[in-house]
Design an enzyme around this catalytic site. Structure first.
Site, PDB file in Angstrom:
ATOM      1  N   ARG A 295       1.667  -3.088  -1.799  1.00  0.00           N
ATOM      2  CA  ARG A 295       3.078  -3.571  -1.663  1.00  0.00           C
ATOM      3  C   ARG A 295       3.668  -3.981  -2.943  1.00  0.00           C
ATOM      4  O   ARG A 295       2.848  -4.512  -3.916  1.00  0.00           O
ATOM      5  CB  ARG A 295       2.930  -5.053  -0.834  1.00  0.00           C
ATOM      6  CG  ARG A 295       2.369  -4.719   0.713  1.00  0.00           C
ATOM      7  CD  ARG A 295       3.403  -4.000   1.522  1.00  0.00           C
ATOM      8  NE  ARG A 295       3.297  -3.735   2.853  1.00  0.00           N
ATOM      9  CZ  ARG A 295       2.706  -2.774   3.266  1.00  0.00           C
ATOM     10  NH1 ARG A 295       2.615  -1.484   2.516  1.00  0.00           N
ATOM     11  NH2 ARG A 295       2.340  -2.471   4.461  1.00  0.00           N
TER      12      ARG A 295
ATOM     13  N   HIS B 229       6.897   6.048  -1.865  1.00  0.00           N
ATOM     14  CA  HIS B 229       6.335   5.318  -0.687  1.00  0.00           C
ATOM     15  C   HIS B 229       5.676   6.229   0.106  1.00  0.00           C
ATOM     16  O   HIS B 229       5.923   6.493   1.376  1.00  0.00           O
ATOM     17  CB  HIS B 229       7.365   4.529   0.045  1.00  0.00           C
ATOM     18  CG  HIS B 229       6.470   3.432   1.026  1.00  0.00           C
ATOM     19  ND1 HIS B 229       7.115   2.018   1.196  1.00  0.00           N
ATOM     20  CD2 HIS B 229       5.435   3.436   1.430  1.00  0.00           C
ATOM     21  CE1 HIS B 229       6.269   1.300   1.726  1.00  0.00           C
ATOM     22  NE2 HIS B 229       5.152   2.012   2.058  1.00  0.00           N
TER      23      HIS B 229
END
Length: 310
Positions: A225, A273
């Site tokens: 994250r 991502h």
């Protein structure tokens, strides 16, 4: 007949409709899968944070909200969400993360960039990496993803330390926990991989103080994250040479703005991502199994602890 609401971005419907329908049939479930069930008649919600459902209060008869994402930080604090929330623990997603992490750890361990990017006629035979056993690797977060990545690296011979906030035992890894364990896990690590959930306790866990504990010239790899890293501290550590390279797949704001310093920094690799994406075929089986369990009166799998945040 069960009414299952699919709440994700519109283009996801085409990818998930057939795998979910097939998984429901194989699980022996009679399901009406749709994107527009009336809230009061919805039995389960298949959910992604980028879908249309934001207010869960009207779903008074919904038995569970089944996330299509591993991370639940964007929904876990939603005050209208009183139904059980289940995060996705998917073998396809896990395998994707293992492959991405292993690839980038090996890239940095072997010094591959010097040869891949240095095709300029210079014979760089002075670059000779140590064996994996001589390269300390630390995994921050040894849940399903972190444990699988750590064990894959240990299988290649790396000396892997895993850290978690609470005690865990993962075969093949040296496991540490707590504040004191964090310092020991980071101290002299040459490669650190962050796979912690995003909570108030994990935000900026790689700050200036903790980055300074790593071996000089260490590499940071973050597929977990974005907020796990103090961006300003990492950039300063890169400029000072304390950190030799950072490979980052997740960010506080996504897509990463075009003017962000990470894009232009020569010692940063940005990936968009992609470290671990949900695979509809394998995720559908997990969703179907959780609904089967719910209808059979069995506990749901991977129920989120609201206090812990994961």
């Amino acid at each position: 007949m069960l009414n299952v609401l699919f709440s994700a971005k519109p283009q996801a419907w085409d990818a998930y409709q057939a795998p979910l329908s097939d998984a429901f049939a194989k699980a022996g479930l009679a399901v009406a899968l749709a994107r527009d069930h009336a809230p009061a008649k919805t039995d389960y919600i298949v959910f992604a944070p980028n879908g249309p459902v934001r207010d869960f209060a009207p779903y008074v008869n919904t038995k569970a909200v089944l996330s299509l994402w591993a991370g639940v930080e964007t929904v876990v604090d939603n005050p209208t969400l009183t139904q059980p929330l289940c995060r996705l623990v998917d073998p396809g997603l896990t395998r994707g993360m293992v492959e991405w992490v292993t690839g980038h750890v090996l890239r940095h361990h072997l010094g591959m960039d010097a040869h891949i990017l240095g095709q300029d006629g210079i014979w760089r035979d002075e670059i000779s990496p140590p064996l994996a056993a001589e390269r300390p690797v630390t995994i921050l977060g040894i849940g399903a993803l972190g444990a699988a990545c750590g064990q894959a690296l240990a299988g290649l011979g790396f000396a892997v330390t895993g850290w978690s906030r609470s005690p865990k035992d993962v075969p093949g890894l040296r496991c540490l926990h707590g504040a004191a364990g964090l310092q020991e896990a980071l101290r002299a690590a040459q490669i650190v991989v962050t796979l912690l959930p995003q909570t108030a306790d994990t935000q900026n866990i790689l700050d200036a103080q903790n980055l300074a504990l790593l071996a000089p010239g260490a590499c940071v790899i973050n597929p977990g994250r974005g907020p796990l890293i103090d961006d300003a501290a990492l950039l300063q550590a890169l400029d000072s040479g304390q950190i030799a390279h950072a490979t980052l797949d997740v960010f506080r704001r996504e897509p990463l703005p075009a003017d962000h310093p990470y894009w232009a920094h020569p010692q940063v690799t940005v990936t968009p991502h992609i470290a671990a994406t949900t695979r509809p075929e394998t995720a559908a089986k997990i969703i179907a199994e959780n609904i089967r369990r719910g209808e059979a009166g069995l506990p749901f799998l991977n129920v989120v602890d609201r206090q812990l945040g994961y």
